[in-house]
Design an enzyme around this catalytic site. Structure first.
Site, PDB file in Angstrom:
ATOM      1  N   LYS A 271     -13.747  -9.418  16.881  1.00  0.00           N
ATOM      2  CA  LYS A 271     -13.402 -10.780  16.509  1.00  0.00           C
ATOM      3  C   LYS A 271     -13.531 -11.695  17.731  1.00  0.00           C
ATOM      4  CE  LYS A 271      -9.755  -9.478  13.197  1.00  0.00           C
ATOM      5  NZ  LYS A 271     -10.286 -10.087  11.954  1.00  0.00           N
ATOM      6  N   ASP A 282      -1.432  -8.049  10.933  1.00  0.00           N
ATOM      7  CA  ASP A 282      -2.319  -7.405   9.964  1.00  0.00           C
ATOM      8  C   ASP A 282      -1.675  -6.191   9.298  1.00  0.00           C
ATOM      9  OD1 ASP A 282      -4.722  -7.754   8.657  1.00  0.00           O
ATOM     10  OD2 ASP A 282      -5.832  -6.404   9.966  1.00  0.00           O
ATOM     11  N   ARG A 345      -9.466  -2.314   3.846  1.00  0.00           N
ATOM     12  CA  ARG A 345      -9.751  -1.695   2.550  1.00  0.00           C
ATOM     13  C   ARG A 345      -9.936  -0.186   2.666  1.00  0.00           C
ATOM     14  NH1 ARG A 345     -14.627  -5.621   1.685  1.00  0.00           N
ATOM     15  NH2 ARG A 345     -13.179  -6.809   2.983  1.00  0.00           N
TER      16      ARG A 345
END
Length: 491
Positions: A271, A282, A345
């Site tokens: 990032k 997160d 995910r």
């Protein structure tokens, strides 16, 4: 976290550092709701002050007064609650939660607070108590005891059985939200997978919740390729924590799954620096799940709930996962990695696959999953599901509990975006519909016939702006109340 109690004491003579009174909009004017034992002289004085200051009773309008006649407390706080006429609906209750929360939050250095319930209904008692419990939170300094939180809140109003139960429930939910906020606010050098599990172990002591944790060796042996792959670039090894609450004769069996990335650098798909500034948050989904399971157990709900927390730190190193790697997930499905910054995910999918093995009636995952969710919905959450009925149940529950969400589809026509030549499925589609394809990916790990919902809380999980209502700056604890309410919906 503040200790909430029910009291029938008069607002005039109760021993408190401050008294909170709600102001309601009344046509073009404003009404002081339910003085609860205040004398006529005191009420007239307050009405004169309200007129002089031209208060409107609007939500968010908080005014502190000193030395009010015939009131023992040194401060009286008037807080705008909007329209309160008629039987309180979900909007009215949320306005009252926000009003009380804003007032109590502004008094975070006061030790004893009393809040007057603006009516006699249990719904109003519950709203006042919940707002007070949520607003009483103040984030502690890292590694230091919190000495600035409100210690006790007396809810002045009905004290019958249902009212006391509502106050007790509000206290349990408030404590759970505070724990989730504390976890999210921890700096990432103090909260990493091992210390996260240690916090859970300490928290479950003396409760009806059991904790099981899988370390790296056990994760590899168990086929949890998603969690192992995400965590392999960090010196802090990943964990999978399972929190179980199993009452006798449960009316339903639910599985909650939480994303627990304690810091997300993006991995090799690094990032930009500005994008990392809030990435200690997160793990907010895992925090919400853990806190909700604890609250459900404290409330003694006859619903069996198991929380699955996929906990890892996503870091770049010589051992980090690479784009185009193929990993084997729990259950045997292979996944091609396209972007190491779409790591959440992967830990969720492993946990969903494990949760499905116990055949629960429903699975709900909560995650700070996509930047696309923030762009689309700002500080509200997205709710997706494999059936319209279950999605509606989650959305309705969130509304009742005061958490803002939007129902979103899982369009079948977007599934081809996840096709892979090298694995059973790619873990990410293109930029278009990124929030939706992330949900579609997770749905691939849910067995046929099991109700499932995915809640993307990337926006509302962390408040980078100023505090508002009962919401502090930093971790918000979003999702806890919806999960608790969902369990209650099966009663």
């Amino acid at each position: 976290m503040a200790n909430l109690t029910s009291s029938s004491r008069s607002a005039a003579d109760i021993d408190a550092d401050a008294i909170v009174l709600a102001l309601a909009k009344d046509g073009d004017g404003v009404a002081l709701t339910n003085g609860h034992g205040l004398s006529r002289r005191t009420v007239n004085h307050l009405k004169a002050v309200i007129a002089e200051l031209e208060l409107k009773g609007r939500p968010g309008e908080v005014t502190t007064l000193a030395a009010v006649p015939e009131v023992k407390a040194p401060r009286v706080v008037l807080t705008g609650a909007g329209e309160l006429g008629g039987r309180p609906d979900s909007t009215t209750r949320e306005n009252l939660r926000q009003a009380v929360g804003a007032a109590v939050r502004g008094l975070d250095k006061k030790q004893k607070i009393a809040v007057v319930v603006p009516g006699a209904s249990t719904e109003l008692v519950a709203a006042v108590a919940e707002g007070a419990a949520l607003g009483a939170y103040a984030p502690p300094k890292a590694g230091a005891a919190n000495t600035e939180t409100v210690q006790t809140v007396s809810i002045l109003g009905p004290t019958d059985g249902p009212a006391r139960k509502a106050v007790k429930r509000a206290g349990a939910i408030g404590a759970a939200v505070a724990y989730a906020r504390d976890l999210v606010n921890q700096p990432p050098n103090l909260l990493y997978p091992e210390s996260f599990v240690a916090s859970l172990a300490e928290r479950v002591k003396g409760t009806k919740v059991k904790l099981k944790s899988l370390d790296l060796k056990q994760l590899r042996a168990g086929g949890f390729g998603g969690i192992v792959g995400v965590g392999q670039g960090s010196v802090n090894e990943p964990r999978l924590a399972v929190l179980t609450y199993a009452p006798s004769r449960p009316k339903a069996t639910l599985a909650f799954v939480g994303k627990g990335i304690t810091f997300d650098s993006g991995g090799l798909c690094l990032k930009p620096p500005a994008g990392m500034s809030t990435m200690k948050s997160d793990m907010a989904g895992a925090a919400a799940v853990a806190a909700a399971v604890l609250a459900i157990a404290e409330l003694g709900l006859p619903v069996a709930v198991t929380g699955y927390l996929g906990i890892a730190e996503n870091m770049p190193s010589g051992s980090a996962q690479r784009p185009s790697d193929v990993v084997t997930m729990r259950g045997g499905k292979t996944v091609e990695i396209l972007d190491t910054d779409a790591e959440g995910r992967m830990v969720l999918a492993d946990c969903i696959a494990l949760a499905a093995e116990s055949k629960p009636e429903a699975i709900v995952d909560v995650a700070t999953l996509t930047g696309a969710q923030v762009i689309a919905l700002a500080d509200t959450a997205a709710v997706m599901a494999n059936t319209d009925g279950f999605r509606g149940r989650v959305v309705d529950t969130a509304g009742i509990m005061g958490e803002a969400v939007w129902p979103m589809p899982l369009p079948a026509e977007l599934r081809p975006a996840l096709d892979s030549q090298n694995a059973d499925i790619a873990h990410k589609g293109g930029r278009e519909g990124g929030m939706l394809t992330a949900g579609i990916f997770l749905g691939e790990f849910v067995p046929e016939g099991v109700a499932w919902s995915h809640i993307d809380i990337a926006g509302p999980s962390f408040n980078e702006k100023g505090a508002r209502g009962y919401t502090p700056k930093g971790g918000t604890g979003f999702g806890v109340r919806t999960l608790v309410g969902l369990a209650e919906s099966y009663l």
